[in-house]
Design a protein around this motif. Sequence first.
Motif, PDB file in Angstrom:
ATOM      1  N   UNK A 181      42.762  35.628  16.271  1.00 28.74           N
ATOM      2  CA  UNK A 181      43.320  34.301  16.037  1.00 28.74           C
ATOM      3  C   UNK A 181      44.355  33.948  17.095  1.00 28.74           C
ATOM      4  N   UNK A 182      45.156  34.926  17.509  1.00 23.72           N
ATOM      5  CA  UNK A 182      46.265  34.670  18.418  1.00 23.72           C
ATOM      6  C   UNK A 182      45.870  34.649  19.881  1.00 23.72           C
ATOM      7  N   UNK A 183      44.631  34.656  20.217  1.00 31.15           N
ATOM      8  CA  UNK A 183      44.272  34.549  21.613  1.00 31.15           C
ATOM      9  C   UNK A 183      43.044  35.337  22.020  1.00 31.15           C
ATOM     10  N   UNK A 184      42.341  35.859  21.104  1.00 27.20           N
ATOM     11  CA  UNK A 184      41.117  36.548  21.431  1.00 27.20           C
ATOM     12  C   UNK A 184      41.334  37.973  21.867  1.00 27.20           C
ATOM     13  N   UNK A 185      40.253  38.593  22.268  1.00 22.85           N
ATOM     14  CA  UNK A 185      40.292  39.999  22.623  1.00 22.85           C
ATOM     15  C   UNK A 185      40.182  40.198  24.130  1.00 22.85           C
ATOM     16  N   UNK A 186      40.553  39.201  24.938  1.00 21.84           N
ATOM     17  CA  UNK A 186      40.522  39.344  26.390  1.00 21.84           C
ATOM     18  C   UNK A 186      41.610  40.299  26.823  1.00 21.84           C
ATOM     19  N   UNK A 231      43.576  37.834  36.255  1.00 25.98           N
ATOM     20  CA  UNK A 231      42.602  37.536  37.305  1.00 25.98           C
ATOM     21  C   UNK A 231      42.158  36.075  37.212  1.00 25.98           C
ATOM     22  N   UNK A 232      41.973  35.584  35.995  1.00 27.45           N
ATOM     23  CA  UNK A 232      41.554  34.194  35.801  1.00 27.45           C
ATOM     24  C   UNK A 232      42.598  33.230  36.343  1.00 27.45           C
ATOM     25  N   UNK A 233      43.874  33.463  36.004  1.00 28.62           N
ATOM     26  CA  UNK A 233      44.935  32.573  36.483  1.00 28.62           C
ATOM     27  C   UNK A 233      45.097  32.634  37.998  1.00 28.62           C
ATOM     28  N   UNK A 234      44.954  33.826  38.579  1.00 30.18           N
ATOM     29  CA  UNK A 234      45.037  33.960  40.037  1.00 30.18           C
ATOM     30  C   UNK A 234      43.882  33.203  40.686  1.00 30.18           C
ATOM     31  N   UNK A 247      42.026  28.527  43.880  1.00 26.94           N
ATOM     32  CA  UNK A 247      41.196  27.332  44.029  1.00 26.94           C
ATOM     33  C   UNK A 247      42.056  26.093  44.291  1.00 26.94           C
ATOM     34  N   UNK A 248      43.174  26.001  43.588  1.00 21.14           N
ATOM     35  CA  UNK A 248      44.076  24.859  43.796  1.00 21.14           C
ATOM     36  C   UNK A 248      44.637  24.882  45.204  1.00 21.14           C
TER      37      UNK A 248
END
Length: 62
Positions: free
Chosen positions: A22-27, A34-37, A42-43
């Motif tokens: 519920x609080x954010x998944x199991x990632x 890595x996703x945020x980087x 890309x930006x």
Amino acid sequence: MQNLELMQMGLDSLEEQELQEIEGGAWPKWLKGVTWVSIGNEIIENWEDVKKGLVDGWNSIN
């Protein structure tokens, strides 16, 4: 106190695994990093297009 209220209503509290989902998944944290980087790269690589899109969007609401 909370447990007593839940028991009176016939409910159980969530288990640890259910709270995590519920609080954010199991990632894993490293995958989120890595996703945020990747998004940041890309930006940076497409800054002129990003800036133009932001300016166009800002001007469309004025």
